[in-house]
Design an enzyme around this catalytic site. Structure first.
Site, PDB file in Angstrom:
ATOM      1  N   LYS A   1     -14.717  -8.199  -2.791  1.00 57.25           N
ATOM      2  CA  LYS A   1     -13.948  -7.178  -3.497  1.00 57.25           C
ATOM      3  C   LYS A   1     -14.864  -6.267  -4.311  1.00 57.25           C
ATOM      4  O   LYS A   1     -14.682  -5.048  -4.329  1.00 57.25           O
ATOM      5  CB  LYS A   1     -12.898  -7.811  -4.402  1.00 57.25           C
TER       6      LYS A   1
ATOM      7  N   LYS B   1      -7.363  -1.848 -10.792  1.00 52.87           N
ATOM      8  CA  LYS B   1      -6.002  -1.373 -10.521  1.00 52.87           C
ATOM      9  C   LYS B   1      -5.058  -2.022 -11.528  1.00 52.87           C
ATOM     10  O   LYS B   1      -4.974  -3.243 -11.614  1.00 52.87           O
ATOM     11  CB  LYS B   1      -5.566  -1.735  -9.106  1.00 52.87           C
TER      12      LYS B   1
ATOM     13  N   GLU C   1     -10.035   4.371  -4.153  1.00 50.56           N
ATOM     14  CA  GLU C   1      -9.347   4.261  -2.874  1.00 50.56           C
ATOM     15  C   GLU C   1      -9.246   5.577  -2.121  1.00 50.56           C
ATOM     16  O   GLU C   1      -8.178   6.001  -1.690  1.00 50.56           O
ATOM     17  CB  GLU C   1      -7.948   3.645  -3.093  1.00 50.56           C
TER      18      GLU C   1
ATOM     19  N   HIS D   1      -0.407  -5.712   3.154  1.00 51.26           N
ATOM     20  CA  HIS D   1       0.326  -5.410   1.920  1.00 51.26           C
ATOM     21  C   HIS D   1       1.483  -4.438   2.113  1.00 51.26           C
ATOM     22  O   HIS D   1       2.440  -4.472   1.350  1.00 51.26           O
ATOM     23  CB  HIS D   1      -0.612  -4.893   0.839  1.00 51.26           C
TER      24      HIS D   1
ATOM     25  N   ARG E   1     -11.586   1.303   0.376  1.00 48.31           N
ATOM     26  CA  ARG E   1     -10.810   0.403  -0.479  1.00 48.31           C
ATOM     27  C   ARG E   1      -9.406   0.165   0.091  1.00 48.31           C
ATOM     28  O   ARG E   1      -8.791  -0.874  -0.154  1.00 48.31           O
ATOM     29  CB  ARG E   1     -10.715   0.948  -1.910  1.00 48.31           C
TER      30      ARG E   1
ATOM     31  N   ASN F   1      -5.673  -3.352   1.522  1.00 43.10           N
ATOM     32  CA  ASN F   1      -4.213  -3.399   1.647  1.00 43.10           C
ATOM     33  C   ASN F   1      -3.746  -4.071   2.946  1.00 43.10           C
ATOM     34  O   ASN F   1      -2.549  -4.060   3.241  1.00 43.10           O
ATOM     35  CB  ASN F   1      -3.633  -1.983   1.575  1.00 43.10           C
TER      36      ASN F   1
ATOM     37  N   GLU G   1      -4.767 -13.878  -0.273  1.00 40.38           N
ATOM     38  CA  GLU G   1      -5.770 -12.824  -0.514  1.00 40.38           C
ATOM     39  C   GLU G   1      -7.159 -13.298  -0.101  1.00 40.38           C
ATOM     40  O   GLU G   1      -7.977 -12.502   0.360  1.00 40.38           O
ATOM     41  CB  GLU G   1      -5.766 -12.407  -1.987  1.00 40.38           C
TER      42      GLU G   1
ATOM     43  N   ARG H   1      -4.859   6.784 -25.114  1.00 40.68           N
ATOM     44  CA  ARG H   1      -5.554   7.331 -23.934  1.00 40.68           C
ATOM     45  C   ARG H   1      -6.735   6.483 -23.485  1.00 40.68           C
ATOM     46  O   ARG H   1      -7.666   6.982 -22.853  1.00 40.68           O
ATOM     47  CB  ARG H   1      -5.991   8.775 -24.179  1.00 40.68           C
TER      48      ARG H   1
ATOM     49  N   HIS I   1       4.191 -12.693  -4.398  1.00 43.35           N
ATOM     50  CA  HIS I   1       3.411 -11.631  -3.763  1.00 43.35           C
ATOM     51  C   HIS I   1       2.552 -12.190  -2.616  1.00 43.35           C
ATOM     52  O   HIS I   1       2.559 -11.672  -1.496  1.00 43.35           O
ATOM     53  CB  HIS I   1       2.536 -10.964  -4.819  1.00 43.35           C
TER      54      HIS I   1
ATOM     55  N   HIS J   1       4.715  -5.769   0.675  1.00 44.67           N
ATOM     56  CA  HIS J   1       5.514  -5.134  -0.389  1.00 44.67           C
ATOM     57  C   HIS J   1       6.952  -4.938   0.054  1.00 44.67           C
ATOM     58  O   HIS J   1       7.883  -5.138  -0.726  1.00 44.67           O
ATOM     59  CB  HIS J   1       4.913  -3.784  -0.771  1.00 44.67           C
TER      60      HIS J   1
END
Lengths: 357, 357
Positions: A225, A141, A235, A246, A239, A243, A183, A119, A263, A250
């Site tokens: 960032k 992330k 987010e 993206h 935030r 994206n 990026e 955990r 990517h 994606h």
């Protein structure tokens, strides 16, 4: 010439170190290890290049290593399970620290394993690609892909430190350098107009791997960032601006098959699509679209999806993207260079027209 | 006769509802659903009994269902992946809510899936076993087993509400009722001496499923757990006391093979072992050990590990338990009934002597 930035998150605040040769510097690791046991996770490409340097910096700590296969196709729950196997076989406890040595795939998987092992245990990011240094290693992330969508399984789990050694970029293939620049360009587009202008002048130097230019681009990207993440870790709001490009990216990445396009290459095309769509709805002028497309092209990136990927297929894949809220597509678009916003005002017909152009 | 308790965790505070027939009450669900889409996850045993009632309470929401196999052996990463398959196949977004309908296994897996799906979505616990109602549904511990150890992979992820319908205990097998009583006894031992005394008088009524006695035992257990969790959500301190009997219990459970002994049965034996060890080192008197063993026995639980499980094997399995910090075994022991403490003063020889008695 080292730089130290900070991601300000209260008692989880952590430093980003940027500079030449840092991967060998014990001071970038030791203060951030709470226990005595470390698992260094890397892949079969990066391991032979830099594992020795990291182990030397860790000195006499009780360190184990794990080498994963290299590539986005291996960013899966099954491969993360190999990390758990290693941790349990070596009987790591809750004071374990994982070190992710490699690109975004290694960082995302090691970070997710750290988030879930017992955990939650500590981890450090030692990114060795430009993409990872400017983006994926910062902000917490973590996660893996699922056959039905990218990054669908994961956790927010912040590293204890990020060690970005610019010297590691010397071994990076040209194609991956370009992917990282996607990026970098993104930060200029969403919130740093001056940086975008700087990039227009420096793109040649960056692709020629001028050390000072690269260090500046990495630091400025990380600063942008870090500010966004500090303001909105999970987010809930701004935030999401990260994206930009993206959701298109994606869908393209999945459409051509994971690992066919990098990517960053898919994001490059996605940035141009976002700019074009912003122009079509009257938010930005055609000059801004041209500047975006020229800079993406100058970075050595595609400026459009592959011609054999049908617009309908891209749309279908965008619909399963996690930015779809309750069936409604949310996109990040531009009000100008350096000024991005989230919108849900784009309908299917507008998207289809854009993608079929 | 409904009760409402609260787990106080700031903006993640949530209610526990306890009472007869609550599973059919829309007011226990509706206020805690942020989006319009729900996935109800249950198993093949509980589904036929209560899925209809839950779906009726959810009314006209867009609800999907998923039936998992029943049993601790299925609490794995592979089975959690089936939850991701279902969520992605039905294109659930970030506003998804998962509802865990069943015992601890369903709750742990659904909760972990909720923690990881798109880096975290909401979930509700609808526990239908005594064990889940008094323990596993409250407090946000989620996760799965690994072949090398129980609950080694997981996340802290709090539910938005817990709905404990005491009527569902009517269909619970006797053996599982007893298993739940192990955790009930545990709360008395670690921090509620008066509750322990109450249990000594009420164990007959509880095993006869007297509704008022059961409701009281559940509420008092949840109140104790809620207080501990509110004070120490991530087990930095006193939450570790909830592990009384569990380090022994997990080792026994793994040693006999997952699913041979129920978790609560192993914990029952573990509670007695912890009491015996506390007596051996002079912390409690023999009367307290006898009271503990008698109450565990009265609950229909084993008071010792199976005779064919070697002491050496139990020790080996305890060493991989996650309460081992940096190679050092930490145990929860008793300074008295209602007074537990964490200690690392027990050495291997003392454990071996205890287990070989």
């Amino acid at each position: 010439m080292h730089q130290r930035l900070e991601v300000a998150l209260g008692d989880r605040t952590y430093p980003i170190f940027i500079g030449d040769g840092l991967i060998r510097d014990p001071d970038c690791y030791r203060p951030y290890l709470r226990g005595s046991r470390v698992l260094v996770i890397t892949n079969e490409t990066v391991g032979p290049l830099y594992m020795g340097a990291v182990l030397e910096a860790l000195g006499d700590l009780r360190t184990e290593t794990l080498i994963l296969p290299d590539g986005e196709v291996y960013k899966t729950l099954d491969v993360v399970n190999r990390v758990f196997d290693a941790l349990l076989t070596h009987r790591f406890g809750r004071d374990a620290t994982l070190i992710a040595l490699g690109g975004g795939v290694v960082g995302d998987m090691a970070g997710f394993a750290a988030a879930c092992y017992q955990r939650g245990v500590d981890f450090l990011q030692v990114p060795t690609t430009l993409l990872a240094q400017v983006d994926s290693s910062v902000g917490g992330k973590t996660g893996v892909n699922h056959r039905l969508g990218k990054n669908m399984i994961g956790a927010f789990h912040q590293p204890r430190a990020v060690v970005a050694d610019t010297a590691t970029l010397a071994t990076l293939p040209d194609r991956e350098l370009s992917a990282g620049l996607a990026e970098v360009i993104k930060y200029g587009l969403i919130r740093d107009r001056a940086f975008f202008g700087w990039l227009e002048g420096q793109m040649g130097a960056l692709r020629a791997r001028d050390p000072a230019a690269l260090a500046e681009a990495i630091a400025r990207s990380c600063q942008n960032k870090a500010e966004v993440v500090a303001a909105d870790e999970r987010e809930a709001g701004q935030r999401a601006l990260l994206n930009l490009g993206h959701t298109f990216g994606h869908a393209i990445e999945t459409g051509v098959g994971y690992g066919t396009w990098l990517h960053g290459e898919a994001v490059g095309a996605g940035l141009v699509l976002a700019a074009e769509l912003s122009h079509r709805i009257g938010w930005i002028d055609s000059v801004s679209v041209d500047r975006t497309a020229r800079l993406v092209d100058a970075a050595g990136l595609p400026t459009a999806p592959p011609s054999d990927l049908p617009a309908e297929r891209i749309l279908e894949l965008m619909a399963v993207d996690k930015k779809v809220l309750d069936g409604h597509l949310r996109l990040v678009l531009l009000k100008g260079i350096g000024d991005a916003v989230v919108t849900d005002e784009i309908d299917r017909a507008q998207l289809l027209a854009l993608l079929e152009r």
